[in-house]
Design an enzyme around this catalytic site. Structure first.
Site, PDB file in Angstrom:
ATOM      1  N   TYR A  54       0.871  -1.209  -0.018  1.00 49.04           N
ATOM      2  CA  TYR A  54      -0.062   0.046   0.094  1.00 49.04           C
ATOM      3  C   TYR A  54       0.941   1.417   0.160  1.00 49.04           C
ATOM      4  CZ  TYR A  54      -4.106  -2.767   1.333  1.00 49.04           C
ATOM      5  OH  TYR A  54      -5.215  -4.026   1.163  1.00 49.04           O
ATOM      6  N   PRO A 191       3.994  26.592 -13.206  1.00 52.09           N
ATOM      7  CA  PRO A 191       4.499  25.601 -12.547  1.00 52.09           C
ATOM      8  C   PRO A 191       6.017  24.972 -12.746  1.00 52.09           C
ATOM      9  CG  PRO A 191       2.276  25.048 -12.474  1.00 52.09           C
ATOM     10  CD  PRO A 191       2.737  26.393 -13.547  1.00 52.09           C
ATOM     11  N   GLY A 355       1.498 -12.876  -1.725  1.00 55.56           N
ATOM     12  CA  GLY A 355       1.060 -12.038  -0.521  1.00 55.56           C
ATOM     13  C   GLY A 355       1.628 -12.708   0.793  1.00 55.56           C
ATOM     14  N   CYS A 382       3.161 -18.052  -6.086  1.00 56.01           N
ATOM     15  CA  CYS A 382       3.839 -17.932  -4.711  1.00 56.01           C
ATOM     16  C   CYS A 382       2.877 -18.218  -3.559  1.00 56.01           C
ATOM     17  CB  CYS A 382       4.425 -16.513  -4.594  1.00 56.01           C
ATOM     18  SG  CYS A 382       5.869 -16.537  -3.216  1.00 56.01           S
ATOM     19  N   LEU A 383       2.276 -17.127  -2.862  1.00 56.16           N
ATOM     20  CA  LEU A 383       1.355 -17.504  -2.023  1.00 56.16           C
ATOM     21  C   LEU A 383      -0.098 -18.294  -2.543  1.00 56.16           C
ATOM     22  CD1 LEU A 383       0.573 -17.306   1.049  1.00 56.16           C
ATOM     23  CD2 LEU A 383      -0.747 -15.297   0.430  1.00 56.16           C
ATOM     24  N   HIS A 508       8.082 -16.165  -9.137  1.00 55.49           N
ATOM     25  CA  HIS A 508       7.181 -15.279  -9.737  1.00 55.49           C
ATOM     26  C   HIS A 508       7.523 -15.021 -11.020  1.00 55.49           C
ATOM     27  CE1 HIS A 508       5.847 -13.356  -5.867  1.00 55.49           C
ATOM     28  NE2 HIS A 508       6.759 -13.967  -5.475  1.00 55.49           N
ATOM     29  N   GLU A 510       5.947 -13.378 -13.202  1.00 49.47           N
ATOM     30  CA  GLU A 510       5.531 -12.074 -13.843  1.00 49.47           C
ATOM     31  C   GLU A 510       6.815 -11.216 -13.941  1.00 49.47           C
ATOM     32  OE1 GLU A 510       4.920 -13.481 -10.744  1.00 49.47           O
ATOM     33  OE2 GLU A 510       4.797 -11.702  -9.125  1.00 49.47           O
TER      34      GLU A 510
HETATM   35  N1  GLN Z   1       4.073 -15.278   2.326  1.00 51.32           N
HETATM   36  C1  GLN Z   1       4.466 -16.591   1.444  1.00 51.32           C
HETATM   37  C2  GLN Z   1       5.972 -16.886   1.844  1.00 51.32           C
HETATM   38  O1  GLN Z   1       6.783 -16.097   2.431  1.00 51.32           O
HETATM   39  C3  GLN Z   1       4.584 -16.274   0.181  1.00 51.32           C
HETATM   40  C4  GLN Z   1       5.170 -15.126  -0.407  1.00 51.32           C
HETATM   41  C5  GLN Z   1       4.883 -14.419  -1.830  1.00 51.32           C
HETATM   42  O2  GLN Z   1       3.556 -14.666  -2.226  1.00 51.32           O
HETATM   43  N2  GLN Z   1       5.904 -13.660  -2.272  1.00 51.32           N
HETATM   44  O3  GLN Z   1       6.511 -18.194   1.601  1.00 51.32           O
END
Ligand code: GLN
Length: 546
Positions: A54, A191, A355, A382-383, A508, A510
Protein backbone atom coordinates in the site's frame (compact mmCIF):
# COMPACT_ATOMS: atom_id res chain seq x y z
CA UNK A 1 33.40 5.54 -21.49
CA UNK A 2 29.64 5.78 -20.96
CA UNK A 3 27.57 8.93 -21.20
CA UNK A 4 25.12 9.84 -18.45
CA UNK A 5 21.54 11.09 -18.64
CA UNK A 6 19.75 12.19 -15.48
CA UNK A 7 15.96 12.36 -15.35
CA UNK A 8 14.51 14.69 -12.72
CA UNK A 9 10.87 15.46 -11.96
CA UNK A 10 9.17 18.74 -11.15
CA UNK A 11 5.80 20.14 -10.00
CA UNK A 12 4.27 16.88 -8.75
CA UNK A 13 4.99 13.21 -8.22
CA UNK A 14 3.43 10.43 -10.33
CA UNK A 15 4.28 12.10 -13.65
CA UNK A 16 5.75 8.88 -14.98
CA UNK A 17 9.49 9.56 -14.81
CA UNK A 18 10.07 5.83 -14.96
CA UNK A 19 8.10 5.48 -18.19
CA UNK A 20 9.80 8.49 -19.79
CA UNK A 21 13.22 7.15 -18.76
CA UNK A 22 12.34 3.69 -20.07
CA UNK A 23 10.94 5.12 -23.33
CA UNK A 24 14.04 7.21 -23.98
CA UNK A 25 16.18 4.16 -23.19
CA UNK A 26 14.12 2.04 -25.58
CA UNK A 27 14.60 4.54 -28.41
CA UNK A 28 18.35 4.78 -27.83
CA UNK A 29 18.54 0.99 -27.67
CA UNK A 30 16.53 0.74 -30.90
CA UNK A 31 19.24 2.83 -32.56
CA UNK A 32 21.92 0.34 -31.60
CA UNK A 33 23.20 1.76 -28.31
CA UNK A 34 23.74 -0.27 -25.15
CA UNK A 35 21.63 1.36 -22.46
CA UNK A 36 20.79 0.72 -18.84
CA UNK A 37 18.59 2.61 -16.39
CA UNK A 38 19.05 3.01 -12.66
CA UNK A 39 16.85 4.56 -10.01
CA UNK A 40 17.99 6.56 -6.98
CA UNK A 41 15.32 6.77 -4.29
CA UNK A 42 15.49 9.35 -1.51
CA UNK A 43 13.88 7.31 1.29
CA UNK A 44 15.75 5.87 4.26
CA UNK A 45 14.71 2.22 3.95
CA UNK A 46 17.74 0.32 2.68
CA UNK A 47 15.45 -1.19 0.05
CA UNK A 48 11.67 -1.34 -0.46
CA UNK A 49 11.53 -5.00 0.66
CA UNK A 50 10.07 -4.17 4.06
CA UNK A 51 7.49 -1.70 2.71
CA UNK A 52 3.82 -2.57 2.61
CA UNK A 53 2.52 -2.69 -1.00
CA UNK A 54 0.00 0.00 0.00
CA UNK A 55 2.98 2.30 0.66
CA UNK A 56 5.07 1.71 -2.38
CA UNK A 57 3.36 -0.71 -4.74
CA UNK A 58 4.96 -3.97 -5.75
CA UNK A 59 8.47 -4.89 -4.71
CA UNK A 60 10.34 -5.91 -7.85
CA UNK A 61 13.01 -8.59 -7.51
CA UNK A 62 16.05 -8.88 -9.76
CA UNK A 63 18.00 -12.00 -10.77
CA UNK A 64 20.69 -11.21 -8.20
CA UNK A 65 18.07 -11.10 -5.44
CA UNK A 66 17.73 -7.35 -4.93
CA UNK A 67 14.35 -6.12 -3.68
CA UNK A 68 13.80 -2.97 -5.68
CA UNK A 69 11.46 -0.22 -6.80
CA UNK A 70 8.74 -1.20 -9.25
CA UNK A 71 10.16 1.14 -11.88
CA UNK A 72 12.91 -1.42 -12.44
CA UNK A 73 10.14 -3.66 -13.73
CA UNK A 74 9.34 -1.06 -16.40
CA UNK A 75 13.01 -0.83 -17.32
CA UNK A 76 13.19 -4.58 -17.87
CA UNK A 77 9.86 -4.80 -19.68
CA UNK A 78 10.87 -2.04 -22.08
CA UNK A 79 14.53 -2.92 -22.65
CA UNK A 80 14.26 -6.70 -22.40
CA UNK A 81 17.53 -6.77 -20.45
CA UNK A 82 17.93 -7.68 -16.78
CA UNK A 83 18.71 -5.15 -14.06
CA UNK A 84 20.56 -5.84 -10.80
CA UNK A 85 21.16 -4.52 -7.29
CA UNK A 86 23.32 -1.75 -8.75
CA UNK A 87 20.29 -0.34 -10.62
CA UNK A 88 18.43 0.73 -7.48
CA UNK A 89 20.00 2.75 -4.68
CA UNK A 90 18.26 4.42 -1.73
CA UNK A 91 19.35 7.07 0.76
CA UNK A 92 19.32 4.29 3.35
CA UNK A 93 21.83 2.24 1.41
CA UNK A 94 24.10 5.26 0.88
CA UNK A 95 24.10 6.14 4.58
CA UNK A 96 24.58 2.51 5.55
CA UNK A 97 27.75 2.34 3.42
CA UNK A 98 29.11 5.63 4.74
CA UNK A 99 28.34 4.79 8.37
CA UNK A 100 29.90 1.32 8.04
CA UNK A 101 33.02 2.92 6.57
CA UNK A 102 33.11 5.43 9.40
CA UNK A 103 33.00 2.56 11.93
CA UNK A 104 35.81 0.81 10.07
CA UNK A 105 37.86 3.95 10.42
CA UNK A 106 37.94 4.91 6.76
CA UNK A 107 37.53 8.60 7.59
CA UNK A 108 39.71 8.58 10.71
CA UNK A 109 40.22 12.08 12.08
CA UNK A 110 37.56 13.67 9.88
CA UNK A 111 34.02 14.92 10.51
CA UNK A 112 31.72 12.86 8.29
CA UNK A 113 29.23 15.13 6.51
CA UNK A 114 26.50 15.12 3.85
CA UNK A 115 28.87 17.07 1.61
CA UNK A 116 31.29 15.58 0.64
CA UNK A 117 30.90 12.09 2.16
CA UNK A 118 27.28 11.30 1.35
CA UNK A 119 27.42 13.08 -2.00
CA UNK A 120 30.67 11.27 -2.88
CA UNK A 121 29.05 7.92 -2.16
CA UNK A 122 26.02 8.90 -4.30
CA UNK A 123 28.36 9.93 -7.14
CA UNK A 124 30.36 6.70 -6.87
CA UNK A 125 27.19 4.67 -7.23
CA UNK A 126 25.81 6.86 -10.02
CA UNK A 127 28.96 6.25 -12.08
CA UNK A 128 29.34 2.53 -11.26
CA UNK A 129 27.34 0.91 -14.06
CA UNK A 130 28.88 3.28 -16.60
CA UNK A 131 32.35 2.21 -15.52
CA UNK A 132 31.57 -1.47 -16.11
CA UNK A 133 32.28 -0.99 -19.82
CA UNK A 134 29.00 -2.71 -20.66
CA UNK A 135 26.99 0.38 -21.56
CA UNK A 136 27.16 3.36 -23.91
CA UNK A 137 24.54 5.24 -21.93
CA UNK A 138 23.41 5.13 -18.32
CA UNK A 139 20.10 6.79 -17.56
CA UNK A 140 19.56 7.69 -13.91
CA UNK A 141 16.08 8.42 -12.68
CA UNK A 142 16.00 10.54 -9.53
CA UNK A 143 13.06 9.58 -7.33
CA UNK A 144 11.01 12.32 -5.69
CA UNK A 145 10.27 15.83 -6.90
CA UNK A 146 12.69 18.74 -7.26
CA UNK A 147 12.48 20.88 -4.13
CA UNK A 148 12.01 17.92 -1.74
CA UNK A 149 14.35 18.19 1.25
CA UNK A 150 15.47 14.58 0.91
CA UNK A 151 16.43 14.92 -2.77
CA UNK A 152 18.98 17.68 -2.13
CA UNK A 153 22.10 15.46 -1.78
CA UNK A 154 21.16 13.64 -5.02
CA UNK A 155 20.72 16.87 -6.95
CA UNK A 156 24.04 18.12 -5.54
CA UNK A 157 25.71 14.88 -6.71
CA UNK A 158 24.26 15.40 -10.19
CA UNK A 159 25.51 19.00 -10.18
CA UNK A 160 29.03 17.83 -9.38
CA UNK A 161 28.95 15.08 -12.00
CA UNK A 162 27.72 17.56 -14.61
CA UNK A 163 30.57 19.89 -13.65
CA UNK A 164 33.20 17.13 -13.73
CA UNK A 165 32.26 15.44 -17.00
CA UNK A 166 32.89 16.85 -20.48
CA UNK A 167 29.79 18.77 -21.55
CA UNK A 168 28.83 16.20 -24.19
CA UNK A 169 28.91 13.31 -21.71
CA UNK A 170 26.16 14.44 -19.37
CA UNK A 171 22.60 15.54 -19.95
CA UNK A 172 19.68 16.51 -17.72
CA UNK A 173 16.12 15.74 -18.76
CA UNK A 174 13.50 17.41 -16.59
CA UNK A 175 9.98 15.99 -16.60
CA UNK A 176 7.29 18.44 -15.64
CA UNK A 177 3.54 19.03 -15.73
CA UNK A 178 1.73 21.64 -17.82
CA UNK A 179 -1.69 21.84 -16.16
CA UNK A 180 -4.79 22.82 -18.12
CA UNK A 181 -7.17 25.22 -16.43
CA UNK A 182 -10.62 24.42 -17.68
CA UNK A 183 -12.18 27.72 -16.62
CA UNK A 184 -9.52 29.74 -18.43
CA UNK A 185 -9.23 27.15 -21.25
CA UNK A 186 -5.48 27.53 -20.96
CA UNK A 187 -2.36 25.48 -20.46
CA UNK A 188 -0.23 26.97 -17.70
CA UNK A 189 3.56 27.08 -17.81
CA UNK A 190 4.22 28.81 -14.50
CA UNK A 191 4.65 25.66 -12.33
CA UNK A 192 7.23 24.44 -14.85
CA UNK A 193 9.09 27.74 -14.78
CA UNK A 194 9.20 27.51 -10.98
CA UNK A 195 10.41 23.94 -10.92
CA UNK A 196 13.18 24.69 -13.42
CA UNK A 197 14.14 27.75 -11.40
CA UNK A 198 14.28 25.65 -8.24
CA UNK A 199 16.50 23.11 -9.96
CA UNK A 200 18.72 25.92 -11.26
CA UNK A 201 19.05 27.35 -7.76
CA UNK A 202 20.43 23.97 -6.75
CA UNK A 203 22.97 24.38 -9.55
CA UNK A 204 21.53 21.97 -12.12
CA UNK A 205 20.26 23.29 -15.39
CA UNK A 206 18.06 21.02 -17.52
CA UNK A 207 18.99 20.51 -21.17
CA UNK A 208 15.69 18.98 -22.24
CA UNK A 209 12.24 19.61 -20.78
CA UNK A 210 9.59 16.94 -21.21
CA UNK A 211 6.07 18.24 -20.57
CA UNK A 212 3.25 15.98 -19.42
CA UNK A 213 0.04 17.46 -20.72
CA UNK A 214 -3.57 16.54 -21.44
CA UNK A 215 -3.70 18.92 -24.43
CA UNK A 216 -1.24 19.47 -27.27
CA UNK A 217 1.33 22.22 -26.71
CA UNK A 218 1.12 25.00 -29.27
CA UNK A 219 4.34 26.42 -30.72
CA UNK A 220 3.70 29.52 -28.71
CA UNK A 221 3.56 27.59 -25.42
CA UNK A 222 6.68 25.67 -26.37
CA UNK A 223 8.48 28.94 -27.11
CA UNK A 224 7.36 30.38 -23.81
CA UNK A 225 8.61 27.35 -21.86
CA UNK A 226 11.86 27.45 -23.83
CA UNK A 227 12.42 31.18 -23.23
CA UNK A 228 11.72 31.15 -19.51
CA UNK A 229 13.44 27.86 -18.83
CA UNK A 230 16.45 28.78 -20.93
CA UNK A 231 16.46 25.95 -23.47
CA UNK A 232 15.95 25.97 -27.25
CA UNK A 233 12.36 25.33 -28.42
CA UNK A 234 13.35 21.97 -29.96
CA UNK A 235 14.38 20.84 -26.47
CA UNK A 236 10.82 21.24 -25.22
CA UNK A 237 9.12 17.90 -25.72
CA UNK A 238 5.41 17.30 -25.51
CA UNK A 239 4.33 14.15 -23.65
CA UNK A 240 0.59 13.82 -24.14
CA UNK A 241 -1.32 11.24 -22.11
CA UNK A 242 -1.15 7.92 -23.95
CA UNK A 243 -3.67 5.09 -24.02
CA UNK A 244 -1.00 2.63 -22.89
CA UNK A 245 2.47 3.13 -21.46
CA UNK A 246 3.84 1.07 -24.36
CA UNK A 247 2.84 3.81 -26.78
CA UNK A 248 5.08 6.35 -25.06
CA UNK A 249 8.33 5.38 -26.89
CA UNK A 250 6.54 5.86 -30.22
CA UNK A 251 5.20 9.24 -29.13
CA UNK A 252 8.65 10.29 -27.94
CA UNK A 253 10.09 9.21 -31.29
CA UNK A 254 7.56 11.41 -33.08
CA UNK A 255 8.52 14.29 -30.79
CA UNK A 256 12.22 13.75 -31.48
CA UNK A 257 13.27 13.18 -27.88
CA UNK A 258 15.94 10.67 -28.86
CA UNK A 259 17.36 12.84 -31.62
CA UNK A 260 17.77 15.91 -29.44
CA UNK A 261 19.42 13.75 -26.78
CA UNK A 262 21.81 12.18 -29.31
CA UNK A 263 22.68 15.59 -30.69
CA UNK A 264 23.43 17.07 -27.30
CA UNK A 265 25.52 14.05 -26.34
CA UNK A 266 27.33 14.41 -29.67
CA UNK A 267 26.68 10.80 -30.62
CA UNK A 268 26.95 10.54 -34.37
CA UNK A 269 26.39 7.73 -36.82
CA UNK A 270 23.52 6.18 -34.95
CA UNK A 271 21.23 3.78 -36.78
CA UNK A 272 17.59 4.33 -37.74
CA UNK A 273 15.31 3.07 -34.96
CA UNK A 274 14.59 -0.65 -35.18
CA UNK A 275 11.21 -0.98 -33.50
CA UNK A 276 9.71 -3.81 -35.59
CA UNK A 277 8.91 -6.13 -32.67
CA UNK A 278 7.68 -3.26 -30.55
CA UNK A 279 5.30 -1.98 -33.22
CA UNK A 280 4.09 -5.47 -33.94
CA UNK A 281 3.22 -5.83 -30.25
CA UNK A 282 1.44 -2.45 -30.27
CA UNK A 283 -0.64 -3.32 -33.29
CA UNK A 284 -1.71 -6.65 -31.76
CA UNK A 285 -2.48 -4.87 -28.51
CA UNK A 286 -4.78 -2.38 -30.17
CA UNK A 287 -6.53 -4.90 -32.45
CA UNK A 288 -7.70 -7.74 -30.23
CA UNK A 289 -9.87 -10.37 -31.90
CA UNK A 290 -11.41 -11.65 -28.69
CA UNK A 291 -11.82 -10.81 -25.02
CA UNK A 292 -11.36 -12.87 -21.88
CA UNK A 293 -12.16 -12.02 -18.29
CA UNK A 294 -9.60 -13.03 -15.70
CA UNK A 295 -10.13 -12.73 -11.96
CA UNK A 296 -7.20 -11.45 -9.92
CA UNK A 297 -7.73 -12.70 -6.38
CA UNK A 298 -5.64 -10.68 -3.96
CA UNK A 299 -5.79 -8.60 -0.84
CA UNK A 300 -4.17 -5.42 -2.09
CA UNK A 301 -6.48 -5.06 -5.09
CA UNK A 302 -7.47 -1.48 -4.22
CA UNK A 303 -4.00 -0.42 -5.23
CA UNK A 304 -3.16 -1.40 -8.80
CA UNK A 305 0.56 -0.84 -8.32
CA UNK A 306 0.63 -3.70 -5.82
CA UNK A 307 0.30 -6.19 -8.70
CA UNK A 308 2.06 -4.13 -11.38
CA UNK A 309 4.12 -6.91 -12.96
CA UNK A 310 1.19 -9.33 -13.04
CA UNK A 311 -1.01 -6.77 -14.79
CA UNK A 312 1.73 -5.97 -17.31
CA UNK A 313 2.37 -9.67 -17.95
CA UNK A 314 -1.34 -10.01 -18.81
CA UNK A 315 -0.97 -7.18 -21.33
CA UNK A 316 2.02 -8.92 -22.96
CA UNK A 317 0.30 -12.31 -23.01
CA UNK A 318 -2.96 -10.80 -24.25
CA UNK A 319 -1.24 -9.16 -27.23
CA UNK A 320 0.54 -12.42 -28.02
CA UNK A 321 -2.88 -14.14 -28.08
CA UNK A 322 -4.50 -11.23 -29.96
CA UNK A 323 -6.92 -11.10 -27.11
CA UNK A 324 -7.99 -8.35 -24.74
CA UNK A 325 -7.53 -9.42 -21.14
CA UNK A 326 -10.02 -7.79 -18.85
CA UNK A 327 -8.78 -8.16 -15.29
CA UNK A 328 -11.44 -8.19 -12.57
CA UNK A 329 -10.04 -7.43 -9.15
CA UNK A 330 -11.54 -9.60 -6.46
CA UNK A 331 -10.80 -8.94 -2.83
CA UNK A 332 -9.94 -12.27 -1.20
CA UNK A 333 -10.93 -11.00 2.23
CA UNK A 334 -14.58 -10.83 1.21
CA UNK A 335 -14.83 -14.18 -0.60
CA UNK A 336 -16.81 -16.80 1.30
CA UNK A 337 -18.22 -20.27 0.65
CA UNK A 338 -21.61 -18.63 0.24
CA UNK A 339 -20.77 -15.90 -2.25
CA UNK A 340 -17.95 -17.55 -4.21
CA UNK A 341 -19.98 -18.92 -7.13
CA UNK A 342 -21.72 -15.59 -7.64
CA UNK A 343 -18.40 -13.73 -7.62
CA UNK A 344 -16.52 -16.05 -9.95
CA UNK A 345 -19.16 -17.35 -12.32
CA UNK A 346 -18.42 -14.90 -15.17
CA UNK A 347 -14.67 -15.48 -15.22
CA UNK A 348 -12.76 -17.30 -17.94
CA UNK A 349 -9.75 -17.91 -15.69
CA UNK A 350 -8.46 -16.99 -12.29
CA UNK A 351 -5.14 -16.04 -10.79
CA UNK A 352 -4.46 -16.20 -7.07
CA UNK A 353 -1.90 -13.55 -6.22
CA UNK A 354 1.20 -13.56 -4.01
CA UNK A 355 1.00 -12.15 -0.51
CA UNK A 356 2.01 -12.33 3.13
CA UNK A 357 0.15 -12.98 6.36
CA UNK A 358 -3.24 -14.42 7.26
CA UNK A 359 -5.59 -11.72 5.99
CA UNK A 360 -7.67 -12.99 3.08
CA UNK A 361 -6.19 -16.48 2.80
CA UNK A 362 -9.45 -18.37 3.42
CA UNK A 363 -10.99 -16.51 0.47
CA UNK A 364 -8.04 -17.51 -1.68
CA UNK A 365 -8.49 -21.15 -0.69
CA UNK A 366 -12.19 -20.97 -1.60
CA UNK A 367 -11.26 -19.50 -4.99
CA UNK A 368 -8.81 -22.34 -5.70
CA UNK A 369 -11.48 -24.88 -4.78
CA UNK A 370 -13.94 -23.25 -7.17
CA UNK A 371 -11.41 -23.27 -10.03
CA UNK A 372 -10.44 -26.88 -9.35
CA UNK A 373 -14.00 -28.16 -9.17
CA UNK A 374 -15.32 -26.14 -12.09
CA UNK A 375 -12.46 -26.83 -14.50
CA UNK A 376 -11.76 -23.09 -14.62
CA UNK A 377 -8.17 -22.28 -15.70
CA UNK A 378 -6.15 -21.59 -12.56
CA UNK A 379 -2.77 -19.95 -12.01
CA UNK A 380 -1.35 -19.51 -8.51
CA UNK A 381 1.74 -17.43 -7.86
CA UNK A 382 3.84 -17.88 -4.70
CA UNK A 383 1.25 -17.59 -1.89
CA UNK A 384 -1.29 -18.51 -4.60
CA UNK A 385 0.55 -21.80 -5.19
CA UNK A 386 0.75 -22.43 -1.44
CA UNK A 387 -3.01 -21.91 -1.17
CA UNK A 388 -3.56 -24.46 -3.95
CA UNK A 389 -1.56 -27.01 -1.97
CA UNK A 390 -3.52 -26.26 1.21
CA UNK A 391 -6.83 -26.49 -0.64
CA UNK A 392 -5.91 -29.90 -2.02
CA UNK A 393 -4.80 -31.12 1.38
CA UNK A 394 -8.03 -30.00 3.04
CA UNK A 395 -10.60 -30.94 0.43
CA UNK A 396 -9.08 -33.89 -1.45
CA UNK A 397 -6.80 -35.49 1.13
CA UNK A 398 -9.30 -34.67 3.85
CA UNK A 399 -6.85 -33.01 6.25
CA UNK A 400 -9.29 -30.38 7.47
CA UNK A 401 -6.80 -28.26 9.44
CA UNK A 402 -4.01 -28.35 6.82
CA UNK A 403 -2.31 -24.97 6.61
CA UNK A 404 0.91 -23.05 6.22
CA UNK A 405 2.79 -22.47 9.46
CA UNK A 406 2.90 -18.81 8.39
CA UNK A 407 -0.78 -18.60 9.30
CA UNK A 408 -1.20 -21.44 11.79
CA UNK A 409 1.88 -22.51 13.72
CA UNK A 410 0.00 -25.37 15.42
CA UNK A 411 -1.63 -27.13 12.46
CA UNK A 412 -1.33 -30.92 12.54
CA UNK A 413 -0.73 -30.90 8.77
CA UNK A 414 1.85 -28.19 7.99
CA UNK A 415 1.80 -28.81 4.22
CA UNK A 416 3.52 -25.45 3.73
CA UNK A 417 6.36 -24.97 6.19
CA UNK A 418 9.24 -22.65 6.87
CA UNK A 419 12.38 -23.42 4.92
CA UNK A 420 15.18 -24.91 7.03
CA UNK A 421 17.53 -22.02 6.18
CA UNK A 422 14.84 -19.52 7.29
CA UNK A 423 14.33 -20.93 10.78
CA UNK A 424 17.15 -19.10 12.50
CA UNK A 425 16.69 -15.79 10.68
CA UNK A 426 15.46 -12.91 12.84
CA UNK A 427 16.00 -9.81 10.67
CA UNK A 428 13.28 -8.96 8.17
CA UNK A 429 15.20 -6.93 5.56
CA UNK A 430 16.64 -8.83 2.58
CA UNK A 431 16.44 -12.23 4.29
CA UNK A 432 13.85 -14.08 2.21
CA UNK A 433 14.76 -16.62 -0.43
CA UNK A 434 15.40 -14.03 -3.11
CA UNK A 435 16.37 -13.91 -6.75
CA UNK A 436 16.99 -16.45 -9.49
CA UNK A 437 17.09 -20.20 -8.79
CA UNK A 438 17.02 -22.98 -11.31
CA UNK A 439 14.24 -25.51 -11.58
CA UNK A 440 14.02 -28.84 -13.40
CA UNK A 441 10.73 -29.70 -15.06
CA UNK A 442 9.44 -33.25 -15.39
CA UNK A 443 8.70 -34.56 -18.88
CA UNK A 444 5.10 -34.89 -19.98
CA UNK A 445 3.75 -32.28 -17.60
CA UNK A 446 1.86 -29.06 -18.25
CA UNK A 447 4.87 -27.07 -17.02
CA UNK A 448 7.17 -28.82 -19.48
CA UNK A 449 4.73 -28.30 -22.30
CA UNK A 450 4.46 -24.58 -21.44
CA UNK A 451 8.20 -23.91 -21.23
CA UNK A 452 9.25 -26.45 -23.86
CA UNK A 453 12.46 -27.19 -21.95
CA UNK A 454 13.81 -29.28 -19.03
CA UNK A 455 15.52 -26.55 -17.10
CA UNK A 456 14.39 -23.02 -16.27
CA UNK A 457 15.47 -20.17 -14.02
CA UNK A 458 12.93 -17.99 -12.24
CA UNK A 459 12.96 -15.35 -9.51
CA UNK A 460 11.82 -15.93 -5.95
CA UNK A 461 10.67 -13.97 -2.92
CA UNK A 462 9.35 -16.16 -0.11
CA UNK A 463 10.17 -17.83 3.21
CA UNK A 464 7.76 -20.77 3.22
CA UNK A 465 7.75 -23.78 0.91
CA UNK A 466 5.97 -27.00 -0.03
CA UNK A 467 6.63 -29.49 2.79
CA UNK A 468 8.31 -32.49 1.17
CA UNK A 469 7.26 -34.77 4.06
CA UNK A 470 3.87 -34.94 2.35
CA UNK A 471 5.04 -35.25 -1.24
CA UNK A 472 3.94 -38.87 -1.75
CA UNK A 473 0.49 -38.25 -0.29
CA UNK A 474 -0.02 -35.45 -2.79
CA UNK A 475 1.29 -37.44 -5.74
CA UNK A 476 -0.96 -40.39 -4.88
CA UNK A 477 -3.93 -38.06 -4.64
CA UNK A 478 -3.24 -36.43 -8.05
CA UNK A 479 -1.41 -33.17 -7.28
CA UNK A 480 1.79 -33.35 -9.31
CA UNK A 481 5.01 -31.60 -8.23
CA UNK A 482 6.19 -31.04 -11.79
CA UNK A 483 9.15 -28.72 -11.14
CA UNK A 484 11.86 -28.97 -8.48
CA UNK A 485 15.03 -27.18 -7.56
CA UNK A 486 17.77 -29.59 -8.71
CA UNK A 487 20.03 -28.83 -5.71
CA UNK A 488 17.67 -29.16 -2.76
CA UNK A 489 14.52 -30.71 -4.26
CA UNK A 490 12.29 -27.79 -3.18
CA UNK A 491 9.00 -28.06 -5.05
CA UNK A 492 8.68 -25.09 -7.41
CA UNK A 493 5.68 -26.08 -9.54
CA UNK A 494 2.49 -28.02 -8.81
CA UNK A 495 -0.23 -28.99 -11.24
CA UNK A 496 -3.29 -31.21 -11.52
CA UNK A 497 -3.61 -34.22 -13.76
CA UNK A 498 -7.32 -34.04 -14.49
CA UNK A 499 -7.86 -30.38 -15.18
CA UNK A 500 -7.57 -28.37 -18.42
CA UNK A 501 -5.18 -25.81 -16.89
CA UNK A 502 -4.18 -25.77 -13.24
CA UNK A 503 -0.71 -24.60 -12.26
CA UNK A 504 0.85 -23.12 -9.15
CA UNK A 505 4.40 -21.80 -9.01
CA UNK A 506 6.46 -20.93 -5.96
CA UNK A 507 8.40 -18.32 -7.96
CA UNK A 508 7.32 -15.06 -9.60
CA UNK A 509 7.11 -15.53 -13.38
CA UNK A 510 5.51 -12.10 -13.79
CA UNK A 511 8.88 -10.48 -13.07
CA UNK A 512 10.39 -11.85 -16.26
CA UNK A 513 7.63 -11.03 -18.73
CA UNK A 514 8.65 -8.35 -21.24
CA UNK A 515 7.10 -6.83 -24.35
CA UNK A 516 9.46 -8.78 -26.58
CA UNK A 517 9.39 -11.94 -24.43
CA UNK A 518 5.96 -12.45 -22.90
CA UNK A 519 6.16 -15.08 -20.17
CA UNK A 520 5.11 -18.53 -21.44
CA UNK A 521 2.92 -19.36 -18.41
CA UNK A 522 0.94 -16.15 -18.88
CA UNK A 523 0.70 -16.80 -22.63
CA UNK A 524 -0.63 -20.35 -22.08
CA UNK A 525 -2.90 -19.23 -19.27
CA UNK A 526 -4.60 -16.70 -21.56
CA UNK A 527 -4.81 -19.34 -24.26
CA UNK A 528 -6.59 -21.62 -21.78
CA UNK A 529 -8.92 -18.75 -20.83
CA UNK A 530 -9.77 -18.30 -24.53
CA UNK A 531 -10.62 -21.98 -24.83
CA UNK A 532 -12.72 -21.84 -21.69
CA UNK A 533 -14.60 -18.81 -23.04
CA UNK A 534 -15.17 -20.53 -26.38
CA UNK A 535 -16.55 -23.64 -24.66
CA UNK A 536 -18.84 -21.53 -22.50
CA UNK A 537 -20.12 -19.83 -25.63
CA UNK A 538 -20.68 -23.17 -27.39
CA UNK A 539 -22.65 -24.55 -24.44
CA UNK A 540 -24.72 -21.38 -24.29
CA UNK A 541 -25.57 -21.36 -27.99
CA UNK A 542 -26.26 -25.12 -27.85
CA UNK A 543 -28.80 -24.47 -25.11
CA UNK A 544 -30.31 -21.65 -27.10
CA UNK A 545 -30.84 -23.82 -30.19
CA UNK A 546 -32.41 -26.56 -28.04
N1 GLN B 1 4.09 -15.48 2.38
C1 GLN B 1 4.59 -16.54 1.55
C2 GLN B 1 6.02 -16.88 1.88
O1 GLN B 1 6.74 -16.05 2.42
C3 GLN B 1 4.44 -16.22 0.07
C4 GLN B 1 5.25 -15.05 -0.36
C5 GLN B 1 4.81 -14.46 -1.68
O2 GLN B 1 3.69 -14.69 -2.13
N2 GLN B 1 5.68 -13.68 -2.32
O3 GLN B 1 6.47 -17.94 1.59
Amino acid sequence: MAKYIFVTGGVTSSLGKGIIAASLAKLLQSRGLKVTIQKFDPYINVDPGTLNPYEHGECYVTDDGAETDLDLGHYERFLNTPTSQANNVTTGRIYQTVINKEREGAYLGKTVQVVPHITDEIKRRMMLLGESGKFDIVITELGGTVGDIESLPFVEAVRQIQWELPEEDCLIVHLTLIPYLKAAKELKTKPTQHSVRMLSQEGVHPNVIVCRTEHPLTDEIKRKIALFCNVKPNAVIEAMDASTIYEVPVKMLEEGLDVIVLKKLQINGYAAPELGKWNNFLSKLSNPKQKVTVGLIGKYVELQDAYKSILEAFIHAGAMNECKVQVVNIHSEFLTKENIAGQLKDLDALLVAPGFGARGVEGKIEAVKYARENQLPFFGICLGMQMAVIEYARNVLGWKDAHSTEMDANTTHPVIALMEEQKKIKNKGGTMRLGAYSCTLDQATLAHQIYGTDSISERHRHRWEFNNNYINDFINAGLIPSGKNPQNQLVEVVELKDHPFFIGVQYHPELKSTVENPHPIFVHFIKAAKQYAAQKMAVKSGKETV
